[in-house]
Design an enzyme around this catalytic site. Structure first.
Site, PDB file in Angstrom:
ATOM      1  N   ASP A  12      33.876  -8.819  40.674  1.00 49.35           N
ATOM      2  CA  ASP A  12      33.757  -7.508  41.320  1.00 49.35           C
ATOM      3  C   ASP A  12      35.073  -6.996  41.878  1.00 49.35           C
ATOM      4  O   ASP A  12      35.107  -6.271  42.876  1.00 49.35           O
ATOM      5  CB  ASP A  12      32.705  -7.549  42.462  1.00 49.35           C
ATOM      6  CG  ASP A  12      31.393  -8.119  41.998  1.00 49.35           C
ATOM      7  OD1 ASP A  12      30.990  -7.795  40.875  1.00 49.35           O
ATOM      8  OD2 ASP A  12      30.779  -8.895  42.756  1.00 49.35           O
ATOM      9  N   LYS A  15      37.606  -4.606  37.843  1.00 48.27           N
ATOM     10  CA  LYS A  15      38.206  -4.741  36.513  1.00 48.27           C
ATOM     11  C   LYS A  15      37.774  -3.608  35.578  1.00 48.27           C
ATOM     12  O   LYS A  15      38.562  -3.150  34.762  1.00 48.27           O
ATOM     13  CB  LYS A  15      37.834  -6.095  35.886  1.00 48.27           C
ATOM     14  CG  LYS A  15      38.364  -7.284  36.664  1.00 48.27           C
ATOM     15  CD  LYS A  15      37.961  -8.595  36.039  1.00 48.27           C
ATOM     16  CE  LYS A  15      36.490  -8.923  36.131  1.00 48.27           C
ATOM     17  NZ  LYS A  15      35.955  -9.130  37.483  1.00 48.27           N
ATOM     18  N   GLY A  39      28.801  -6.694  35.575  1.00 47.80           N
ATOM     19  CA  GLY A  39      28.467  -5.283  35.725  1.00 47.80           C
ATOM     20  C   GLY A  39      29.768  -4.540  35.940  1.00 47.80           C
ATOM     21  O   GLY A  39      30.281  -4.499  37.043  1.00 47.80           O
ATOM     22  N   HIS A  40      30.325  -4.002  34.864  1.00 51.10           N
ATOM     23  CA  HIS A  40      31.612  -3.323  34.974  1.00 51.10           C
ATOM     24  C   HIS A  40      31.400  -1.815  35.095  1.00 51.10           C
ATOM     25  O   HIS A  40      30.844  -1.179  34.220  1.00 51.10           O
ATOM     26  CB  HIS A  40      32.503  -3.667  33.766  1.00 51.10           C
ATOM     27  CG  HIS A  40      32.931  -5.102  33.782  1.00 51.10           C
ATOM     28  ND1 HIS A  40      33.532  -5.725  32.726  1.00 51.10           N
ATOM     29  CD2 HIS A  40      32.843  -6.036  34.755  1.00 51.10           C
ATOM     30  CE1 HIS A  40      33.791  -6.985  33.057  1.00 51.10           C
ATOM     31  NE2 HIS A  40      33.369  -7.188  34.284  1.00 51.10           N
ATOM     32  N   GLN A 223      33.602 -11.643  35.752  1.00 52.27           N
ATOM     33  CA  GLN A 223      33.606 -12.511  36.947  1.00 52.27           C
ATOM     34  C   GLN A 223      35.054 -12.767  37.408  1.00 52.27           C
ATOM     35  O   GLN A 223      35.923 -11.962  37.124  1.00 52.27           O
ATOM     36  CB  GLN A 223      32.850 -13.824  36.692  1.00 52.27           C
ATOM     37  CG  GLN A 223      31.344 -13.634  36.551  1.00 52.27           C
ATOM     38  CD  GLN A 223      30.885 -13.307  35.138  1.00 52.27           C
ATOM     39  OE1 GLN A 223      31.367 -13.878  34.182  1.00 52.27           O
ATOM     40  NE2 GLN A 223      29.966 -12.379  34.993  1.00 52.27           N
TER      41      GLN A 223
END
Ligand code: IMP
Length: 459
Positions: A12, A15, A39-40, A223
């Site tokens: 988080d 990225k 979750g990007h 991650q």
């Protein structure tokens, strides 16, 4: 230029925004590990996109996106993501490639993930429930189902039979669950296989041939370093390798092909799920930072724990990944604070400790040592150049740079593409933030966090 982007903290770090930005100069954007636990988030104007499996570079027309062999792919989530993109005017045809060696997340992986967590009682890892750990377990045990098997009807039938026999026994005997129907899982997953077949290929060959032709590859990590199965706070980790080594094995590319390795670090620290967070903020302050930074998991919606920036973590991340520079994100979240702390080192039994310890027992006895800096107490989210940042904000950044002895390439002062201060111009040219897929189709302006579902039929 071939660049690997890695998370330096607990994931988080922001990225997604930078993969999207740097994708402008790349020909291929390739994810190397993890799965739909990621979750990007990319924000473009009023549009918000959250990607779980497809690289965020897909928003750029003509860019090719790769899901590497290092991933565990949930075909249901993948097809959902493709469908949602199509609804918003983005076609992945001819631009999405999935490794035949990637492993398939099956419904029993998702169920096992949940029931195993329930058994952990007070010592929960706090997984995303996406079946990540159980799927990687099968991969390492050499019993898993690969994408190549999923799209080969005969192989799939045979492998599913063997796996389900074993998993149903485990689910029934140990976890007192009902288990899955072979027929129904076969039908559901064969249909997924038929739908994704057109994207499946030898992605290592694809990327290496592209490199030989002088194309640029952006390697997208999910991650962060301290969630790595080897380098993270084991067992409070994910089951893959977010560190730089994962990029090479997870895509089948050699280290001599890599030009730069860049780490993404948040201007403070966050963590979601269980496990230690040495610089965790007291409750009230933590909540303030969480609200300002919208620190809620993009995959599960869980609130993230917040802490001061921890240079012990970052020093180790720089070393483990061989980083050449850092991207500092969410500096604007600290705007309102009167004082900001930087953890420069730990004290362990009276001795100075500069690098992150491997043992959780040692870590629990480490005391973070802080330098206290004055806050800048003004909004920096519209500032476009480093020079124009408030003096105290510059002092904060300079101190981090000096203590870590690393260059800072970019600084993010807000979620939008143009809320970026560019220090390293070789990475990203003049700020021409054109959206190549304009306009996005109206309708959904954000994909809300999806709670893990188990769709395959439970008998
Ligand atoms: P898993 O990857 O779902 O097995 O979860 C293992 C640990 O990694 C949990 O603490 C999760 O909260 C954390 N985790 C997994 N993916 C992410 C991510 O993308 N961002 C932040 N934490 C994550």
């Amino acid at each position: 230029m071939n660049i690997i982007i890695v998370g330096t903290q607990f994931g988080d770090e922001g990225k997604g925004k930078f993969i999207d930005l740097l994708a402008k100069k790349a020909d291929y954007i390739a994810r190397y590990q993890g799965g739909a636990n990621a979750g990007h988030t990319v924000v473009i104007g009023k549009n918000e996109f959250i990607f779980h499996l497809i690289p965020s570079g897909i928003l750029h027309k003509r860019k090719k996106c790769v899901i590497g062999n290092g991933l565990v792919v949930d075909p249901e989530t993948l097809l959902e993501e493709i469908k949602n993109l199509r609804k918003r005017g983005i076609d992945v045809k001819g631009r999405l490639f999935i490794s035949e060696n990637a492993h398939v997340v099956m419904p029993y992986h998702k169920l096992l993930d949940r029931v195993k967590e329930l058994r952990r009682k007070g010592k929960k890892i706090g997984t995303t429930g996406r079946g990540i750990g159980p799927c990687y377990t099968d991969k390492v045990a050499r019993t898993g189902i690969r994408v190549a098997d999923l799209i080969d009807e005969r192989a799939f039938k045979e492998k599913l039979r063997k796996n389900l026999d074993e998993k149903n026994r485990l689910l029934k005997k140990i976890y007192h669950q009902k288990g899955f129907s072979y027929k129904r899982v076969l039908a559901e997953y064969s249909s997924y296989g038929r739908k994704i077949k057109k994207y499946v290929t030898n992605t290592s060959l694809l990327i290496n041939q592209a490199i030989d032709k002088g194309k640029s590859i952006l390697f997208e990590g999910a991650q962060g370093t301290f969630l790595d199965i080897d380098w993270g706070t084991y067992p409070y980790v994910t089951s893959s390798h977010p560190v730089v080594g994962g990029a090479l094995t997870g895509l089948g590319v050699g280290p001599t092909k890599i030009d730069r390795v860049i780490g993404v670090a948040k201007a403070y620290t966050t963590r979601v799920g269980g496990g230690p967070l040495p610089t965790e903020l007291p409750k009230r302050l933590g909540e303030r930072v969480r609200e300002k930074g919208r620190e809620y998991g993009a995959t599960t919606g869980r609130p993230r724990r917040c802490g001061w920036i921890d240079l012990v973590l970052l020093r180790s991340a720089i070393q483990i990944n061989g980083l050449d520079s850092l991207i500092l994100t969410k500096l604007d979240v600290l705007d309102e604070l009167k004082e900001i702390k930087i953890c420069t080192h730990y004290k362990y039994r009276g001795k100075r400790m500069d690098y992150f310890p491997n043992s959780l027992k040692v870590l629990s006895q480490c005391k973070p040592q802080y330098e206290v800096l004055k806050g800048w107490r003004e909004s920096i989210s519209e500032i476009k150049t480093y020079k124009k940042l408030p003096v105290n904000a510059k002092k904060y950044v300079e101190r981090i740079k000096k203590v870590l002895g690393i260059k800072i390439a970019l600084i993010s002062v807000g979620p939008q593409r143009d809320q970026t201060i560019i220090l390293d111009k070789s990475l990203y040219g003049p700020l021409a933030h054109q959206v190549e897929h304009r306009p996005f189709k109206a309708g959904v302006t954000g994909s809300s966090p999806v709670r893990p579902t188990i769709n395959a039929a439970i008998v």
